[in-house]
Scaffold this active site. Structure first.
Site, PDB file in Angstrom:
ATOM      1  N   GLU A 248       0.888  -1.169   0.000  1.00 39.53           N
ATOM      2  CA  GLU A 248       0.000   0.000   0.000  1.00 39.53           C
ATOM      3  C   GLU A 248       0.920   1.212   0.000  1.00 39.53           C
ATOM      4  O   GLU A 248       1.487   1.579   1.017  1.00 39.53           O
ATOM      5  CB  GLU A 248      -0.877  -0.061   1.252  1.00 39.53           C
ATOM      6  CG  GLU A 248      -2.185   0.671   1.089  1.00 39.53           C
ATOM      7  CD  GLU A 248      -2.086   2.107   1.533  1.00 39.53           C
ATOM      8  OE1 GLU A 248      -1.572   2.925   0.745  1.00 39.53           O
ATOM      9  OE2 GLU A 248      -2.518   2.398   2.642  1.00 39.53           O
ATOM     10  N   CYS A 282      -2.285   8.625   3.080  1.00 44.68           N
ATOM     11  CA  CYS A 282      -1.992   8.095   1.740  1.00 44.68           C
ATOM     12  C   CYS A 282      -3.138   8.394   0.775  1.00 44.68           C
ATOM     13  O   CYS A 282      -2.901   8.838  -0.341  1.00 44.68           O
ATOM     14  CB  CYS A 282      -1.674   6.612   1.798  1.00 44.68           C
ATOM     15  SG  CYS A 282      -2.814   5.663   2.799  1.00 44.68           S
TER      16      CYS A 282
HETATM   17  P1  NDP Z   1       9.256   4.886   3.968  1.00 48.38           P
HETATM   18  O1  NDP Z   1       8.615   4.146   2.870  1.00 48.38           O
HETATM   19  O2  NDP Z   1      10.704   5.186   3.865  1.00 48.38           O
HETATM   20  O3  NDP Z   1       9.083   4.113   5.351  1.00 48.38           O
HETATM   21  C1  NDP Z   1       8.002   3.238   5.639  1.00 48.38           C
HETATM   22  C2  NDP Z   1       8.507   2.071   6.471  1.00 48.38           C
HETATM   23  O4  NDP Z   1       9.434   1.265   5.733  1.00 48.38           O
HETATM   24  C3  NDP Z   1       9.234   2.502   7.732  1.00 48.38           C
HETATM   25  O5  NDP Z   1       8.896   1.618   8.775  1.00 48.38           O
HETATM   26  C4  NDP Z   1      10.676   2.331   7.328  1.00 48.38           C
HETATM   27  O6  NDP Z   1      11.538   2.187   8.401  1.00 48.38           O
HETATM   28  C5  NDP Z   1      10.626   1.076   6.513  1.00 48.38           C
HETATM   29  N1  NDP Z   1      11.765   0.867   5.625  1.00 48.38           N
HETATM   30  C6  NDP Z   1      12.654   1.775   5.162  1.00 48.38           C
HETATM   31  N2  NDP Z   1      13.526   1.181   4.318  1.00 48.38           N
HETATM   32  C7  NDP Z   1      13.184  -0.124   4.252  1.00 48.38           C
HETATM   33  C8  NDP Z   1      13.680  -1.258   3.530  1.00 48.38           C
HETATM   34  N3  NDP Z   1      14.708  -1.149   2.705  1.00 48.38           N
HETATM   35  N4  NDP Z   1      13.054  -2.427   3.685  1.00 48.38           N
HETATM   36  C9  NDP Z   1      11.985  -2.561   4.500  1.00 48.38           C
HETATM   37  N5  NDP Z   1      11.473  -1.532   5.206  1.00 48.38           N
HETATM   38  C10 NDP Z   1      12.062  -0.338   5.082  1.00 48.38           C
HETATM   39  O7  NDP Z   1       8.452   6.179   4.211  1.00 48.38           O
HETATM   40  P2  NDP Z   1       8.996   7.511   4.861  1.00 48.38           P
HETATM   41  O8  NDP Z   1       8.650   7.463   6.272  1.00 48.38           O
HETATM   42  O9  NDP Z   1      10.414   7.766   4.551  1.00 48.38           O
HETATM   43  O10 NDP Z   1       8.123   8.574   4.079  1.00 48.38           O
HETATM   44  C11 NDP Z   1       8.523   8.980   2.776  1.00 48.38           C
HETATM   45  C12 NDP Z   1       7.347   9.274   1.908  1.00 48.38           C
HETATM   46  O11 NDP Z   1       6.504   8.137   1.832  1.00 48.38           O
HETATM   47  C13 NDP Z   1       6.455  10.379   2.385  1.00 48.38           C
HETATM   48  O12 NDP Z   1       6.934  11.606   1.958  1.00 48.38           O
HETATM   49  C14 NDP Z   1       5.147  10.029   1.754  1.00 48.38           C
HETATM   50  O13 NDP Z   1       5.093  10.548   0.462  1.00 48.38           O
HETATM   51  C15 NDP Z   1       5.178   8.532   1.667  1.00 48.38           C
HETATM   52  N6  NDP Z   1       4.427   7.906   2.732  1.00 48.38           N
HETATM   53  C16 NDP Z   1       3.324   7.225   2.387  1.00 48.38           C
HETATM   54  C17 NDP Z   1       2.554   6.658   3.351  1.00 48.38           C
HETATM   55  C18 NDP Z   1       1.344   5.926   3.040  1.00 48.38           C
HETATM   56  O14 NDP Z   1       0.472   5.820   3.900  1.00 48.38           O
HETATM   57  N7  NDP Z   1       1.195   5.343   1.856  1.00 48.38           N
HETATM   58  C19 NDP Z   1       2.889   6.794   4.768  1.00 48.38           C
HETATM   59  C20 NDP Z   1       4.110   7.483   5.026  1.00 48.38           C
HETATM   60  C21 NDP Z   1       4.837   8.010   4.027  1.00 48.38           C
HETATM   61  P3  NDP Z   1      12.330   3.458   8.967  1.00 48.38           P
HETATM   62  O15 NDP Z   1      11.327   4.512   9.282  1.00 48.38           O
HETATM   63  O16 NDP Z   1      12.930   2.897  10.179  1.00 48.38           O
HETATM   64  O17 NDP Z   1      13.292   3.870   7.904  1.00 48.38           O
END
Ligand code: NDP
Length: 474
Positions: A248, A282
């Protein structure tokens, strides 16, 4: 945590999860105040948690569906009892206000999703029974499910992932976002006052820990909500072990207001569609296309309403909008709004943050007369800044809505339901709402198309995604 303890006050809840000075300090994004300390688990801790999950899943899967649902309903009771404490924790950590569709709403949704997930009827399906062939489909547990979540709705999205996983007989290892680990730890702690030990664990760490979850061979499925960039990485790193995935990912939801809509009537739903959780959602409305004939009226109604919505510290009861959760997100919104202003677009409201004030506050911003290709329109802002684009021909608006490589949600606004449905059917998005935007329902499948991901959550379809089909033929 023993099975009899309750965690109904904020102080008890925080005491149960705080890792103390050796942990990572987590601060309130509205004030900068310390909320608590999160443990810093390692990749080895993660692999150990998966080993435990493998072992504990066997007994969990042996329970009947009704027995597992009994646990999940009691877990919902525990979440309700701790609702105010959980709301305070997520408000302090994430920034969202207690009120409006904020922290109390999030805590309440956790209990609702647990209960409704247990109400879906998933009986075996007899697909052929013609006297010669008899084929029956059942859904078996996958085994261990990894749940990786974001920082915008940390508790609610975790429940979306774990409730169907647990009901289907899986054990779950949760990896919360580094930005909002405490609320997820708090939620899991509350759930674990009821659940058998080891079927639900949380491992707190950075992207490396998340990456380890997606490569661990014993994990059968990853439920992921977050950015498209990370979703892509998870798809790559989980390929070697052929994991199942529900992704998602981000979106850039369009709303199309047809010429027969009533600007005053739609203003409130438009506002909350775009600004729920201060735009950090999102499936929020992120670009609005309005017919020329009512463009000025829609802008005026929306501005009048937006001006009245108090933004501030989450724990102040009067606020309904909060700060952005982190500096990274503040910088994204700030850059996009600056670019829009520099292009000559008209700022109807906001657009001018106070960089010296505490907290990551970005004012509610409405930007009109903006070019359809402006970065604020075509990139996901994930914050409180809505671009409003003028159109004259609905074909042009549909083409604009469909031109991006993402397709999570969308909306059509009209007094004519039939016409709105016809336009909705032509929009490339997983869900198209009519005269509202972004409302999700635990009974209704929800998921993206294009690069907004694949697989659905919620409803019977969502449950099936947390199991593996088995056909008994004969
Ligand atoms: P990310 O996609 O980076 O993070 C989401 C989760 O994935 C976090 O728990 C993160 O851990 C984890 N993660 C990071 N790298 C990896 C990896 N290689 N393998 C597995 N898991 C991983 O989102 P961000 O928080 O950086 O947000 C960035 C952008 O994402 C926002 O600007 C927004 O546009 C979008 N976003 C979308 C959301 C949605 O609901 N669809 C929600 C939040 C953000 P950790 O935080 O520890 O790095």
């Amino acid at each position: 945590m023993t099975q009899t303890q309750t965690l109904n006050t904020y102080a008890d809840l925080l005491a149960a999860i705080d890792a103390g000075e050796s942990g990572r300090a987590i601060h309130d994004p509205a004030t900068g105040e310390l909320v608590g300390h999160a443990p810093e688990h390692t990749v080895d801790d993660l692999h150990r948690a998966v080993d435990t999950a493998v072992e504990k899943q066997r007994d969990w899967a042996k329970l009947t569906d009704a027995e597992r649902c009994e646990y999940l309903n009691r877990a919902a009771d525990a979440v309700e009892a701790a609702g105010e404490a959980l709301a305070e924790l997520v408000s302090r950590e994430q920034g969202k206000p207690l009120n409006g569709p904020g922290a109390r709403f999030e805590a309440g949704a956790c209990a609702t999703w647990l209960r409704v997930t247990c109400s879906h009827d998933l009986s075996e399906e007899t697909v052929v029974d013609d006297g010669e062939t008899r084929a029956v489909v059942n859904y078996r547990p996958i085994g261990v499910v990894g749940a990786i979540g974001p920082w915008n709705w940390p508790m609610m999205i975790t429940v979306w992932q774990i409730a169907p996983a647990l009901r289907m007989g899986n054990a779950v290892v949760v990896k919360p976002s580094e930005y909002t680990p405490l609320s997820v730890l708090g939620l899991v702690e509350v759930l674990n006052t009821v659940l058998p030990e080891g079927v639900l664990q949380v491992v707190v760490g950075g992207g490396d820990v998340g990456a380890a979850l997606s490569t661990n061979e014993q994990v059968g499925k990853i439920m992921f909500t977050g950015s498209t960039a990370t979703g892509r990485k998870i798809a790559e790193s989980s390929a070697a072990s052929v994991k199942r995935l529900t992704l998602e990912l981000g979106g850039n939801d369009a709303g199309i207001v047809l010429e027969d809509a009533d600007p005053r009537e739609i203003a409130e739903n438009l506002f909350w569609g775009a600004f729920i959780n201060t735009g950090q959602t999102c499936a929020a409305l992120k670009r609005l296309y309005v017919h020329d004939s009512i463009y000025d009226a829609v802008c005026e109604e929306l501005t009048k309403l937006a001006e009245q919505m108090p933004m501030g510290v989450g724990m102040d009861e009067q606020n309904v909008l909060g700060p952005l959760q982190n500096q990274m997100q503040f910088d994204i919104v700030d850059r996009l709004v600056k670019e829009a202003k520099a292009s000559g677009a008209k700022v109807l409201l906001g657009g001018d943050p106070d960089y010296d004030a505490p907290g990551y506050f970005f004012p509610t911003t409405l930007i009109a007369d903006i070019d359809a290709d402006n970065p604020l329109v075509v990139e996901e802002q994930f914050g409180p800044a809505l671009p409003i684009v003028r159109y004259t021909d609905v074909e042009e608006a549909i083409a604009q809505a469909n031109k991006l490589n993402v397709g999570l949600g969308a909306s059509v606004w009209s007094a004519d339901l039939e016409r709105a449905r016809e336009v909705a059917a032509r929009i490339e998005a997983g869900t198209v709402w009519i005269n509202s935007h972004g409302g999700v329902d635990p009974r209704v499948p929800f998921g993206g198309i294009k690069q907004s991901g694949y697989g659905v959550e919620f409803g019977v379809a969502g449950l099936k995604g947390l199991g593996v089909p088995q056909v008994i033929n004969g």
